[in-house]
Scaffold this active site. Structure first.
Site, PDB file in Angstrom:
ATOM      1  N   ASP A 165       0.863  -1.169   0.000  1.00 57.88           N
ATOM      2  CA  ASP A 165       0.000   0.000   0.000  1.00 57.88           C
ATOM      3  C   ASP A 165       0.909   1.232   0.000  1.00 57.88           C
ATOM      4  OD1 ASP A 165      -2.247   1.596   0.161  1.00 57.88           O
ATOM      5  OD2 ASP A 165      -2.446   1.394   2.335  1.00 57.88           O
ATOM      6  N   ASP A 167      -0.101   4.744   1.603  1.00 51.70           N
ATOM      7  CA  ASP A 167      -0.218   5.524   2.837  1.00 51.70           C
ATOM      8  C   ASP A 167       0.240   4.728   4.052  1.00 51.70           C
ATOM      9  OD1 ASP A 167      -1.275   7.784   1.584  1.00 51.70           O
ATOM     10  OD2 ASP A 167      -3.309   6.976   1.650  1.00 51.70           O
ATOM     11  N   THR A 305     -17.612  11.815   9.661  1.00 51.34           N
ATOM     12  CA  THR A 305     -17.031  10.831   8.746  1.00 51.34           C
ATOM     13  C   THR A 305     -17.100  11.315   7.308  1.00 51.34           C
ATOM     14  OG1 THR A 305     -17.659   9.016  10.233  1.00 51.34           O
ATOM     15  CG2 THR A 305     -17.154   8.439   7.964  1.00 51.34           C
ATOM     16  N   ALA A 307     -17.184  14.443   6.356  1.00 53.90           N
ATOM     17  CA  ALA A 307     -16.249  15.562   6.221  1.00 53.90           C
ATOM     18  C   ALA A 307     -14.820  15.063   6.038  1.00 53.90           C
ATOM     19  CB  ALA A 307     -16.344  16.466   7.450  1.00 53.90           C
ATOM     20  N   GLY A 309     -13.983  12.123   4.861  1.00 51.15           N
ATOM     21  CA  GLY A 309     -13.950  11.509   3.539  1.00 51.15           C
ATOM     22  C   GLY A 309     -13.767  12.525   2.435  1.00 51.15           C
ATOM     23  N   LYS A 310     -14.431  13.674   2.557  1.00 52.04           N
ATOM     24  CA  LYS A 310     -14.277  14.742   1.565  1.00 52.04           C
ATOM     25  C   LYS A 310     -12.840  15.248   1.520  1.00 52.04           C
ATOM     26  CE  LYS A 310     -18.517  15.520  -0.057  1.00 52.04           C
ATOM     27  NZ  LYS A 310     -18.860  15.543  -1.506  1.00 52.04           N
ATOM     28  N   HIS A 312     -10.136  13.512   2.046  1.00 56.50           N
ATOM     29  CA  HIS A 312      -9.292  12.550   1.342  1.00 56.50           C
ATOM     30  C   HIS A 312      -9.589  12.512  -0.152  1.00 56.50           C
ATOM     31  CE1 HIS A 312      -7.241  10.692   4.760  1.00 56.50           C
ATOM     32  NE2 HIS A 312      -8.382  10.763   5.424  1.00 56.50           N
ATOM     33  N   LEU A 313     -10.840  12.722  -0.511  1.00 55.82           N
ATOM     34  CA  LEU A 313     -11.227  12.575  -1.915  1.00 55.82           C
ATOM     35  C   LEU A 313     -11.232  13.893  -2.678  1.00 55.82           C
ATOM     36  CD1 LEU A 313     -14.206  10.059  -1.475  1.00 55.82           C
ATOM     37  CD2 LEU A 313     -11.846   9.544  -2.148  1.00 55.82           C
TER      38      LEU A 313
END
Length: 591
Positions: A165, A167, A305, A307, A309-310, A312-313
């Site tokens: 992986d 990260d 969660t 927020a 996620g946003k 990271h994406l």
């Protein structure tokens, strides 16, 4: 000979040598008395004669044997011939050979059926505890914080393919990344989801949480559990306020949660990226509670969660990191050397990450390109297969079809991928398709990641891959365990708990007062052992007594674990990594 019926428990009562040696054995359905004379054969082995008594004689024989033993007890301590029967050694074990049987106030002939009892009085036990000495641990070796720790035997020579992986596996982030994630998620929570503006004044606290916690969306509680779903006392929080044991029992009825409840309402926080999320949830709940604003815990969890996620994406996090790699990424000079070692031994390498190629490429160039020693021009030459945007853990399930990606034109092919080409980039895919296209199967493949559930469980279970976990916190935890102060405190706690076990065989007010004193001291020592790891939640790997859920899952799903990937460089690729013996509670521990 003893009865061939199953013996559920054996208790041996040694009698002084100036009498016949009589050993009374309690069996499940009968009582056997073994009498021995002091006659010794030429080979040095005593001869034994035995006879069985019926159940009708059991009570009489028990009383006579105990009374006879008590009358002769003072002589036994003076008789050197009986030293082999019992040599008192404080704090070594709870169970000793019986020299003084336990008496029950209601039944003076009662002998406990669970284990043997002590040969000392309560006053002797108290005196022994008062005069205890500091245990000398100078001869006990410390652990190497950068070692590789083994759960399951692993033969490196059988591994042909190594996967990684990105990260927290190849890329080792600094602590500033957690602050960045928290700030960006907080901004999204306030600006986009219209949470109170004052929340922005509350900053990230890196000392608050550890990974491996669980959030109860039903009650809004953040907690640490052991592998039996017991809540660690003092490690359960509503917002930033710890709950007392009484409060926990009032909510749940017990300190142990039912498995069905855990599956229904507890959300695990298993990787390092969860640390800012846990802090943001706790700070938000605390703010709303302090200002008497009604809220539903499940909604707070969902919003935070989302927020995170946003972050990271959305690209904001990655752009910030790329703009200042020295601040956010820790370079390790042995990383390139380790990967080149694998290549020089003919091993195949692949990268499998959820990140975009744009982000991973910038990071890998920074981390690796100056460590290739002229053997390769670019990091992409080192890896045989490069897969980005794979969408783990969905990748290990149904997944999507692989597509080839062209970074120069930012274009995706529409053709089916039926073989992997060197220096090419692929997106999407699934574990099944990866296996079919690469022809890399089973235990010849080993994959390293930082997230137990997203990275390791399914490839291990579905394809038989060997797995390794990178746990950044491991070096700090082992370092604390190696410190003389921690080892001394742990030894004192183990001594204390042994005295508590012994004390419970006595009765009376004096015993109760002493036992209460011991329990208070135990509570203080447990806190002293918890705080060096994390003042709020303690160690990532254990509660006061047991392994945490995180540690238990680590044992089940990872063959090996270590603090960073390049720690493996010191191991020959022909080595067999053999785990230490895992002792069960009833087994003899031989160090």
């Amino acid at each position: 000979m003893l009865s061939n019926k199953r013996i559920s428990l054996i208790k041996v009562l040694p009698i002084p040598s100036n009498k016949k040696n009589v050993f009374k054995i309690n069996c499940s359905s009968n009582t056997t008395i073994i009498t021995t004379s002091s006659t010794t054969t030429t080979s040095g082995i005593k001869s034994y004669s035995t006879h069985n008594r019926s159940n009708n004689d059991t009570h009489t024989s028990k009383s006579n044997t105990i009374d006879q033993h008590q009358q002769q007890q003072p002589q036994q301590h003076q008789n050197n011939d009986n030293k082999h029967l019992f040599t008192p050694t404080p704090f070594q074990s709870l169970v000793k050979n019986v020299n003084k049987p336990f008496r029950n106030d209601k039944d003076p002939d009662y002998l406990p059926t669970h284990h043997s009892v002590l040969n000392m009085s309560l006053d002797q036990l108290i005196e022994m505890y008062k005069n205890r000495k500091v245990v000398d641990l100078s001869h006990v070796p410390t652990l190497d914080p950068q070692d590789v720790f083994i759960n399951s035997e692993l033969k490196l020579e059988e591994i042909d393919v190594f996967g990684f992986d990105y990260d927290y596996t190849l890329a080792n982030y600094g602590d500033q990344v957690q602050h960045l994630i928290y700030d960006l998620a907080m901004s999204h929570l306030v600006d986009e989801q219209k949470y109170p503006m004052a929340l922005k004044e509350i900053k990230y606290d890196p000392t608050f949480a550890i990974r491996g916690l669980h959030f109860d969306v039903n009650h809004g509680l953040l907690m640490k559990l052991d592998y039996l779903n017991n809540i660690q006392a003092g490690a359960i929080y509503h917002g930033r306020r710890p709950l007392t044991k009484e409060e926990v029992i009032q909510i749940y009825g017990s300190m142990q949660l039912k498995r069905l409840y855990c599956d229904s309402f507890l959300k695990p926080m298993s990787d390092i990226f969860c640390l800012p999320e846990a802090c943001l949830i706790a700070n938000t709940i605390q703010y709303l509670t302090d200002h008497n604003l009604a809220f539903e815990p499940r909604i707070i969890h969902e919003d935070v969660t989302a927020a995170v996620g946003k972050v990271h994406l959305g690209g904001g996090l990655h752009n910030k990191i790329i703009s200042d790699f020295p601040l956010y990424l820790n370079k390790h000079p042995l990383l390139g050397e380790f990967l080149l070692k694998l290549k020089s031994h003919g091993k195949k390498l692949f990268l499998l990450t959820n990140n975009s190629y744009f982000y991973a490429n910038h990071g890998m160039k920074y981390l690796l390109n100056d460590q290739l020693n002229g053997k390769y021009e670019d990091w992409t030459d080192v890896f045989d297969v490069i897969i980005t945007k794979c969408d783990k853990p969905s990748f290990f399930g149904k997944g999507r079809p692989f597509r080839m990606y062209h970074p120069d034109s930012d274009r995706y092919d529409w053709n089916e991928v039926n073989h992997f080409e060197p220096k090419k980039v692929y997106v999407g895919g699934s574990l099944k398709q990866f296996t079919n296209v690469s022809k890399w199967r089973g235990r010849s493949v080993m994959y390293f990641g930082d997230h137990l559930y997203s990275d390791l469980v399914e490839p291990s279970q579905k394809e038989g891959w060997k797995t390794g976990v990178i746990i950044k916190e491991l070096e700090v935890e082992v370092g604390i365990q190696n410190s003389p102060k921690y080892r001394e405190q742990l030894a004192e706690l183990l001594q204390l708990e042994d005295v508590i076990r012994k004390c419970q065989f006595f009765s009376g007010e004096k015993k109760e007062l002493f036992l209460e004193q011991l329990k208070t001291e135990r509570y203080k020592k447990r806190l002293a052992l918890k705080e060096p790891f994390n003042a709020n939640f303690g160690s990532l790997f254990r509660t006061h007594t047991n392994a945490t859920i995180f540690a238990s899952s680590l044992q089940r799903h990872a063959d090996i674990y270590t603090s960073k990937i390049e720690n493996l460089i010191s191991y020959p690729l022909t080595a067999s990594l053999i785990p230490s013996r895992n002792y069960l509670p009833h087994e003899f521990k031989l160090n």
